[in-house]
Scaffold this active site. Structure first.
Site, PDB file in Angstrom:
ATOM      1  N   CYS A  50      59.739  -8.598   5.835  1.00 51.91           N
ATOM      2  CA  CYS A  50      59.616  -9.302   5.160  1.00 51.91           C
ATOM      3  C   CYS A  50      60.028  -9.646   3.360  1.00 51.91           C
ATOM      4  O   CYS A  50      60.236 -10.993   3.427  1.00 51.91           O
ATOM      5  CB  CYS A  50      57.882  -9.030   4.671  1.00 51.91           C
ATOM      6  SG  CYS A  50      58.367  -7.547   3.098  1.00 51.91           S
ATOM      7  N   SER A 107      65.633  -1.501  -2.255  1.00 52.66           N
ATOM      8  CA  SER A 107      64.358  -2.087  -1.830  1.00 52.66           C
ATOM      9  C   SER A 107      63.853  -2.782  -2.592  1.00 52.66           C
ATOM     10  O   SER A 107      64.173  -2.731  -4.269  1.00 52.66           O
ATOM     11  CB  SER A 107      63.892  -1.499  -1.373  1.00 52.66           C
ATOM     12  OG  SER A 107      64.470  -0.808   0.287  1.00 52.66           O
TER      13      SER A 107
END
Length: 432
Positions: A50, A107
Site C-alpha cells: 500500500c 517504511s
C-alpha cells in the site's frame, strides 16, 4: 548491475500508488514478462504494497525509460509523470536501498516488520516464474541477513508498528475502545493485523469477508473476542457500529455514499487498503482516515526511533560494502582457475608440437608433461597466493579486471561457474 526504480509514499500520493499497485499476480506476471524481454534486463522482481511499488532488477545497463514506459502503459499513467516522480538507484545505491527497505528503514512506519514478509513473497513469486536468478537471489538473501542483523542489534523493531497498528492507535486517541465492537473488512494480512491490534486494545471485532471460510479461519485464530459475517451484509454493519477498518484487495471502492445512512453518533472509517476501499463524504459525524492520513500518527513515533535508525543505517552501510566485497571474492576463484587452466592448455599444446616435430620421444611424453606442469605450478604459486590475499580488499576489482585483460580470460571464464550462488534456486523451501 543492480537497479531499482522506486515509487513510495515519499514521492507519490495515494491516488497514483493506487494506479501503480499490483493487486493480483496476473498483473504482476504480465509486467515482469514485458520488462524481462528487454535485452538489458537479466532478472527482475516487483514489491507492491500500500505504501510502495519497487522494481528491482539486474541489468546490463540503465534502462529506466523502458521500465517506466512499460509500467505507464500497463497502469494507464502518463510516462513523464512517472519519470519525474521515480527514485532511481544503481548498483551500490540499489543494494543500499533494497537493504533499507528489507530492514524497514524506508517504511512509512520505521521498524515495522511486515515488509520483510512482503519482500519474501515478491522474491518467491519471481523465482517461481523464472524472473529471478542468482544475482537477485544473492541480493535478496543478503537483504534478509541485513534485516535480521538490524532487528537483533537495535531496538527498532522491539515494538513493531504497522500501518494497521497506527490506524488502531489513532482510533484509541478518538475513543476508549474497551468493550466496543469494531468492524474489520477483509480477512487478509492487513485485516488480521488490524484485528489483533484492536483486540489488544480491548475491543471486540467483527470480520466481514467475501470468502466466509477465510473469515471463519481468522476468527478461530483470533479467539473469543471475534465474530464473522459475509461482506454481503456490509450495509447493515456500516449503520450499526462506530469504528471500521477496511483492508480488502478490491479494485474499486466498496464503501460508498449509497451504503451510508445518517445517524446521530460519530463514525470513524480507517481505509488501510490500496486501492482505496472507502469513497464517502465526510461530515460532522463521519470521519475518514486514509493511508496517507496515518502519517500524522507515524510522526509521533519517529522521534523515538531516530537514534535506533541511525544505528541501523550504520549496519546497512557496512552490509552493503560487505555484499560487494563478497561479489569480488566470488570473482577471484574463477580467475585463479582460469589462469591455471590456460597454463595447462598451452603446456599440452606445446607438448604435442614437440612430439610432432620429433623434439621429444613418445616414450618420454608423460614424464615431460609432468615436468612442464610442475614448472607452471611453481611459476603460478606466488601469483595465486597474492590473488587469494586480495579477497575482501578494495583493490581486488581493479586487479581482477587487469588479470582478465592481461591473460585474455574472457573465453576461459565461460565454462566456469563464475556466478556461483550458495542459495538453492530449485527448492522453494530453501530460497528464504
Amino acid at each position: 548491475m543492480y537497479y531499482c526504480i522506486s515509487f513510495t509514499y515519499k514521492n507519490t500520493d495515494i491516488a497514483l500508488r493506487e494506479k501503480l499497485s499490483f493487486s493480483n499476480e496476473t498483473k504482476k506476471s504480465e509486467f515482469l514478462k514485458i520488462i524481462s524481454t528487454h535485452e538489458n534486463i537479466e532478472e527482475c522482481l516487483v514489491i507492491s504494497t500500500c505504501n510502495r511499488v519497487e522494481i528491482v532488477a539486474f541489468v546490463k545497463m540503465a534502462c529506466a525509460e523502458f521500465i517506466v514506459k512499460s509500467l505507464a502503459l500497463l497502469c494507464d499513467v502518463d510516462k513523464d509523470i512517472l519519470l519525474e516522480k521515480a527514485d532511481i538507484f544503481e548498483d551500490s545505491g540499489a543494494i543500499h536501498h533494497l537493504f533499507s527497505v528489507a530492514s524497514s528503514l524506508d517504511s512509512l512506519v520505521v521498524g515495522e516488520t511486515q515488509i520483510a514478509g512482503q519482500l519474501k513473497d515478491a522474491f518467491a513469486f519471481a523465482v517461481k516464474n523464472s524472473f529471478c536468478g542468482v544475482h537477485l537471489s544473492r541480493a535478496v538473501h543478503s537483504a534478509f541477513k541485513c534485516a535480521t542483523k538490524v532487528r537483533n542489534e537495535t531496538q527498532i523493531s522491539k515494538k513493531p508498528i504497522s500501518v494497521a497498528s497506527v490506524a488502531v492507535a489513532k482510533a484509541k486517541e478518538l475513543a476508549d475502545l474497551t468493550q466496543k465492537k469494531a468492524v474489520v473488512i477483509g480477512a487478509g494480512e492487513m485485516g488480521e493485523l488490524a484485528a489483533k491490534h484492536l483486540i489488544a486494545a480491548g475491543a471486540k471485532v467483527i470480520i466481514l469477508n467475501r470468502d466466509l471460510q477465510k473469515a471463519k479461519d481468522l476468527c478461530e485464530r483470533l479467539g473469543v473476542l471475534s465474530e464473522y459475517d459475509s461482506l454481503e451484509n456490509l450495509k447493515k454493519y456500516l449503520n450499526q457500529y462506530e469504528f471500521f477498518f477496511s483492508a480488502t484487495n478490491a479494485p474499486n471502492a466498496i464503501i460508498t455514499n449509497s451504503l451510508i445512512e445518517e445517524l446521530p453518533y460519530k463514525r470513524y472509517f480507517f481505509d488501510i487498503a490500496v486501492p482505496r476501499d472507502i469513497d464517502i463524504n465526510e461530515n460532522e459525524n463521519i470521519s475518514v482516515f486514509a493511508v496517507d492520513d496515518l502519517e500524522i500518527v507515524v510522526q509521533k513515533n519517529l522521534a523515538l526511533r531516530e537514534q535506533e535508525a541511525r544505528m541501523a543505517y550504520g549496519i546497512i552501510g557496512r552490509e552493503t560494502s560487505e555484499f560487494f566485497r563478497y561479489l569480488n571474492d566470488l570473482a577471484l576463484m574463477p580467475i585463479i582457475k582460469a589462469i591455471r587452466l590456460q597454463a595447462k592448455e598451452y603446456a599440452d599444446k606445446q607438448l604435442e608440437i614437440a612430439l610432432k616435430k620429433g623434439y621429444l620421444k613418445k616414450s618420454d611424453k608423460e614424464e615431460a608433461r609432468k615436468l612442464i606442469h610442475q614448472v607452471f605450478k611453481a611459476f603460478l604459486h606466488m601469483p595465486t597466493v597474492n590473488l587469494k590475499h586480495l579477497q575482501g580488499k578494495m583493490q581486488s576489482d581493479t586487479v581482477i579486471n587487469a588479470m582478465r585483460y592481461v591473460f585474455d580470460l574472457k573465453n576461459n571464464l565461460e565454462g566456469l561457474n563464475q556466478y556461483k550462488c550458495e542459495f538453492d534456486m530449485e527448492n522453494n523451501d530453501e530460497i528464504y
